[in-house]
Design an enzyme around this catalytic site. Structure first.
Site, PDB file in Angstrom:
ATOM      1  N   PRO A  97       0.834  -1.205   0.000  1.00 30.77           N
ATOM      2  CA  PRO A  97       0.000   0.000   0.000  1.00 30.77           C
ATOM      3  C   PRO A  97       0.871   1.258   0.000  1.00 30.77           C
ATOM      4  O   PRO A  97       1.879   1.297   0.713  1.00 30.77           O
ATOM      5  CB  PRO A  97      -0.796  -0.094   1.301  1.00 30.77           C
ATOM      6  CG  PRO A  97      -0.587  -1.463   1.839  1.00 30.77           C
ATOM      7  CD  PRO A  97       0.609  -2.056   1.183  1.00 30.77           C
ATOM      8  N   GLY A 101       4.075   3.579   5.158  1.00 34.26           N
ATOM      9  CA  GLY A 101       5.226   3.318   6.033  1.00 34.26           C
ATOM     10  C   GLY A 101       5.917   2.012   5.702  1.00 34.26           C
ATOM     11  O   GLY A 101       6.836   1.592   6.407  1.00 34.26           O
ATOM     12  N   GLY A 103       7.442   1.295   2.743  1.00 34.34           N
ATOM     13  CA  GLY A 103       8.508   1.421   1.737  1.00 34.34           C
ATOM     14  C   GLY A 103       8.061   1.238   0.298  1.00 34.34           C
ATOM     15  O   GLY A 103       8.881   0.893  -0.554  1.00 34.34           O
ATOM     16  N   SER A 104       6.782   1.527   0.027  1.00 34.26           N
ATOM     17  CA  SER A 104       6.271   1.310  -1.329  1.00 34.26           C
ATOM     18  C   SER A 104       7.104   2.046  -2.396  1.00 34.26           C
ATOM     19  O   SER A 104       7.484   1.453  -3.418  1.00 34.26           O
ATOM     20  CB  SER A 104       4.798   1.740  -1.352  1.00 34.26           C
ATOM     21  OG  SER A 104       4.462   2.321  -2.552  1.00 34.26           O
ATOM     22  N   ALA A 106      10.253   3.216  -2.349  1.00 30.29           N
ATOM     23  CA  ALA A 106      11.617   2.682  -2.515  1.00 30.29           C
ATOM     24  C   ALA A 106      11.581   1.299  -3.162  1.00 30.29           C
ATOM     25  O   ALA A 106      12.471   0.944  -3.943  1.00 30.29           O
ATOM     26  CB  ALA A 106      12.327   2.634  -1.171  1.00 30.29           C
ATOM     27  N   ALA A 107      10.544   0.520  -2.857  1.00 33.02           N
ATOM     28  CA  ALA A 107      10.448  -0.830  -3.440  1.00 33.02           C
ATOM     29  C   ALA A 107      10.157  -0.741  -4.942  1.00 33.02           C
ATOM     30  O   ALA A 107      10.752  -1.471  -5.751  1.00 33.02           O
ATOM     31  CB  ALA A 107       9.368  -1.640  -2.725  1.00 33.02           C
ATOM     32  N   ASP A 148      15.497   3.073   4.172  1.00 34.58           N
ATOM     33  CA  ASP A 148      14.490   2.342   3.389  1.00 34.58           C
ATOM     34  C   ASP A 148      15.112   1.692   2.157  1.00 34.58           C
ATOM     35  O   ASP A 148      14.956   0.488   1.921  1.00 34.58           O
ATOM     36  CB  ASP A 148      13.352   3.280   2.949  1.00 34.58           C
ATOM     37  CG  ASP A 148      12.444   3.689   4.093  1.00 34.58           C
ATOM     38  OD1 ASP A 148      12.794   3.421   5.248  1.00 34.58           O
ATOM     39  OD2 ASP A 148      11.379   4.283   3.820  1.00 34.58           O
TER      40      ASP A 148
HETATM   41  C1  MEV Z   1      10.822   5.975   7.108  1.00 32.30           C
HETATM   42  O1  MEV Z   1      10.701   4.593   6.840  1.00 32.30           O
HETATM   43  C2  MEV Z   1      11.806   6.183   8.221  1.00 32.30           C
HETATM   44  C3  MEV Z   1      12.039   7.635   8.623  1.00 32.30           C
HETATM   45  O2  MEV Z   1      13.022   7.602   9.651  1.00 32.30           O
HETATM   46  C4  MEV Z   1      12.511   8.471   7.462  1.00 32.30           C
HETATM   47  C5  MEV Z   1      13.907   8.110   6.982  1.00 32.30           C
HETATM   48  O3  MEV Z   1      14.661   7.457   7.725  1.00 32.30           O
HETATM   49  O4  MEV Z   1      14.245   8.518   5.877  1.00 32.30           O
HETATM   50  C6  MEV Z   1      10.787   8.273   9.191  1.00 32.30           C
END
Ligand code: MEV
Length: 316
Positions: A97, A101, A103-104, A106-107, A148
């Protein structure tokens, strides 16, 4: 030409946000949910065409050269030594999704880089893939720590610490005993760059307060590393709870996240916290064989849009 590649989602076990400011964090790949990219020959003269049905998007590199994925593709072709824009179609699909949070972004980027390398018969190392994706994340997100793209490119549990200059500290994380996490999705979409930007604003306003909070997060992350190395899963739960308290003080929690976290704890989770950027997206809950089903039910009853389970294996 036909090349396919994929990349996993991810969760941050502990240390998010503080990791942007040079503190360590622990991240885990989610191998069961993935983004996929395929590269096939395209119509002559059209250049690169993108088709992303899950994102409900379709575009041409020539008409949207500043799109982050167009820029990533150009940078990757350059790295592969392809000087003339090829006529190819890049199709992107993803189970992850977006803005959750997990990692969509970056993946998807990682899958594209890998598929392009495969299409042109080249091998890029995990470090090279990660660097290309980081560059792209930077353009899109502002100040990502790099955790990420790293956990997704290496696809293993990692200890990550950003240094002022690369190379950052990236270590495989020793895990003595397997454990299980439930991931509860609030269903509230939250682009990581927004809470990251807000934390930066607050840190600039009161650096001493935020540096102290980040130091406390770092202490928890060190303790979590010891607990995992020693197989002391019982010690991990309270550390997740404490990390959540600090994330609330940092200002990145939300009522929806806290509702799921409270429900998970009431149903017997050994610890629970938000994971990733916060303000929405997902939370994680540490469960065992007995608490797994009741915690899953409680998360759904408390309004989770979906609940995923991830089993973290012991490392050899
Ligand atoms: C995001 O998965 C993690 C954060 O710490 C941002 C980052 O590290 O770039 C919120």
């Amino acid at each position: 030409m036909q090349a396919h590649a994929s990349a996993p989602g991810k969760i941050i076990l502990c240390g998010e946000h503080a990791v942007v400011y040079g503190r360590p964090a622990i991240a885990l790949p989610l191998s069961g949910i993935r983004a996929r990219a395929s590269v096939t020959s395209g119509a002559p003269g059209i250049g690169v065409r993108f088709d992303a049905p899950d994102l409900e998007r379709r575009w041409l590199l020539s008409t949207a050269p500043n799109d982050p994925l167009s820029e990533l593709t150009l940078a990757t072709l350059q790295q592969l030594g392809i000087v003339e824009t090829p006529d190819i179609q890049i199709t992107i699909t993803s189970d992850i999704p977006i803005a959750s949070g997990m990692g969509s972004g970056a993946a998807i980027a990682t899958a594209i880089v890998r598929a392009l390398a495969a299409a042109f018969g080249q091998n890029l190392s995990a470090a090279e893939v990660s660097a290309l994706v980081y560059e792209s994340e930077q353009r899109y997100h502002g100040t990502p720590s790099g955790i990420d793209n790293t956990v997704i490119a290496y696809e293993q549990a990692i200890w990550f610490q950003r240094r002022s200059e690369p190379p950052h500290l990236i270590e495989p994380l020793p895990i003595a005993t397997p454990f299980t996490l439930l991931i509860g999705d609030t269903g509230v979409r939250s682009a990581t760059r927004l809470p990251v930007g807000e934390v930066r604003r607050r840190w600039q306003e009161d650096p001493a307060c935020y540096e102290a909070l980040f130091d406390q997060v770092a202490e928890i992350v060190h303790q979590a590393r010891c607990a995992l190395a020693e197989g002391d899963i019982a010690a991990l739960g309270p550390l997740l709870d404490r990390n959540q308290e600090l994330l609330e003080q940092i200002g990145v929690s939300s009522p929806e996240l806290e509702r799921l976290i409270a429900a998970a704890r009431r149903a017997g989770a050994a610890g629970a916290k938000l994971s990733g950027g916060g303000w929405g997206g997902v939370m994680i809950a540490l469960v065992d064989a007995e608490t797994l089903a009741p915690v899953r039910d409680a998360l759904l009853a408390a309004g989770a849009a979906r609940v995923l389970e991830t089993s973290v294996s012991a490392t050899a």
